[in-house]
Motif scaffolding. Structure first.
Motif, PDB file in Angstrom:
ATOM      1  N   UNK A  62       8.673  -3.924   3.232  1.00 36.11           N
ATOM      2  CA  UNK A  62       8.188  -5.051   2.762  1.00 36.11           C
ATOM      3  C   UNK A  62       7.419  -4.804   1.534  1.00 36.11           C
ATOM      4  N   UNK A  63       8.147  -5.261  -0.028  1.00 41.13           N
ATOM      5  CA  UNK A  63       6.646  -5.325  -0.433  1.00 41.13           C
ATOM      6  C   UNK A  63       6.700  -6.374  -1.269  1.00 41.13           C
ATOM      7  N   UNK A  64       5.606  -6.493  -2.023  1.00 35.61           N
ATOM      8  CA  UNK A  64       5.027  -6.793  -3.031  1.00 35.61           C
ATOM      9  C   UNK A  64       4.464  -6.612  -4.697  1.00 35.61           C
ATOM     10  N   UNK A  65       4.672  -6.514  -5.559  1.00 40.70           N
ATOM     11  CA  UNK A  65       4.089  -5.769  -6.595  1.00 40.70           C
ATOM     12  C   UNK A  65       2.687  -6.658  -7.411  1.00 40.70           C
ATOM     13  N   UNK A  66       2.224  -5.879  -7.260  1.00 37.82           N
ATOM     14  CA  UNK A  66       0.506  -6.552  -7.915  1.00 37.82           C
ATOM     15  C   UNK A  66       0.030  -6.086  -8.941  1.00 37.82           C
ATOM     16  N   UNK A  67       0.103  -6.492  -9.674  1.00 37.38           N
ATOM     17  CA  UNK A  67      -0.487  -6.078 -11.232  1.00 37.38           C
ATOM     18  C   UNK A  67      -1.947  -7.108 -11.607  1.00 37.38           C
ATOM     19  N   UNK A  68      -3.327  -6.090 -12.456  1.00 37.57           N
ATOM     20  CA  UNK A  68      -4.486  -6.602 -12.471  1.00 37.57           C
ATOM     21  C   UNK A  68      -4.693  -6.489 -13.970  1.00 37.57           C
ATOM     22  N   UNK A  83       1.790  -1.489  -4.834  1.00 39.64           N
ATOM     23  CA  UNK A  83       2.391  -2.172  -4.320  1.00 39.64           C
ATOM     24  C   UNK A  83       1.763  -2.445  -2.708  1.00 39.64           C
ATOM     25  N   UNK A  84       1.846  -3.509  -2.425  1.00 41.43           N
ATOM     26  CA  UNK A  84       1.408  -4.255  -1.452  1.00 41.43           C
ATOM     27  C   UNK A  84       2.199  -4.445  -0.320  1.00 41.43           C
ATOM     28  N   UNK A  85       2.603  -3.710   0.896  1.00 45.04           N
ATOM     29  CA  UNK A  85       3.159  -3.791   2.124  1.00 45.04           C
ATOM     30  C   UNK A  85       3.072  -5.233   2.367  1.00 45.04           C
ATOM     31  N   UNK A  86       3.858  -5.856   3.252  1.00 45.31           N
ATOM     32  CA  UNK A  86       3.769  -7.133   4.196  1.00 45.31           C
ATOM     33  C   UNK A  86       4.041  -7.362   5.626  1.00 45.31           C
ATOM     34  N   UNK A  87       5.619  -5.978   5.696  1.00 46.76           N
ATOM     35  CA  UNK A  87       6.525  -6.117   6.766  1.00 46.76           C
ATOM     36  C   UNK A  87       6.813  -4.800   6.793  1.00 46.76           C
ATOM     37  N   UNK A  88       6.690  -4.095   8.224  1.00 45.85           N
ATOM     38  CA  UNK A  88       6.716  -2.899   7.885  1.00 45.85           C
ATOM     39  C   UNK A  88       8.131  -2.841   9.258  1.00 45.85           C
ATOM     40  N   UNK A  89       9.101  -1.992   9.491  1.00 38.23           N
ATOM     41  CA  UNK A  89      10.432  -2.155  10.580  1.00 38.23           C
ATOM     42  C   UNK A  89      10.915  -0.300   9.768  1.00 38.23           C
ATOM     43  N   UNK A  90      11.163  -0.098  11.259  1.00 35.53           N
ATOM     44  CA  UNK A  90      12.398   1.153  11.660  1.00 35.53           C
ATOM     45  C   UNK A  90      13.199   0.841  11.341  1.00 35.53           C
TER      46      UNK A  90
END
Length: 124
Positions: A62-68, A83-90
């Protein structure tokens, strides 16, 4: 958003600045016609989510796109994305196969059918 792929690299958790900002990077390779190598950042308490994963595993993240926006000392404006991850599953290997068809060894063998069987009452 979510991305799927095979883990190529798992980085070490790194700490930055006086406030102890933590970041850990994971690179996955997507499985498509033109595979992409995506560098996904896990930050702060999310860095530990990666602890139980290994290189080579298929995962969904699960990701969120971040821009600065950043303005240099010369006044030039630049933009950065991450690209910032907030969840990971097999991902289970069996999910990639068609689950509606059981394996061949689970079918019972069929006896040879006699076309003139009197118990066969089907019209065709």
């Amino acid at each position: 958003m979510e991305v799927e792929g095979k883990i190529k690299v798992i980085g070490e958790t790194k700490e930055y600045g006086k406030n102890g900002f933590r970041k850990r990077e994971v690179v996955i390779t997507t499985e498509e016609q033109y595979p992409q190598f995506l560098n996904i950042e896990f930050v702060q308490d999310k860095t530990q989510l990666v602890d139980n994963f290994s290189v080579g595993e298929n995962v969904k993240i699960g990701i969120n796109l971040r821009g600065r926006e950043w303005v240099s000392p010369q006044g030039e404006t630049k933009y950065f994305n991450s690209i910032q991850g907030w969840r990971i599953e097999r991902l289970d290997q069996s999910q990639n196969q068609d689950a509606s068809i059981p394996p061949a060894d689970q079918f019972e063998p069929v006896d040879d059918l006699n076309e003139e069987d009197p118990e066969d009452d089907l019209p065709f």
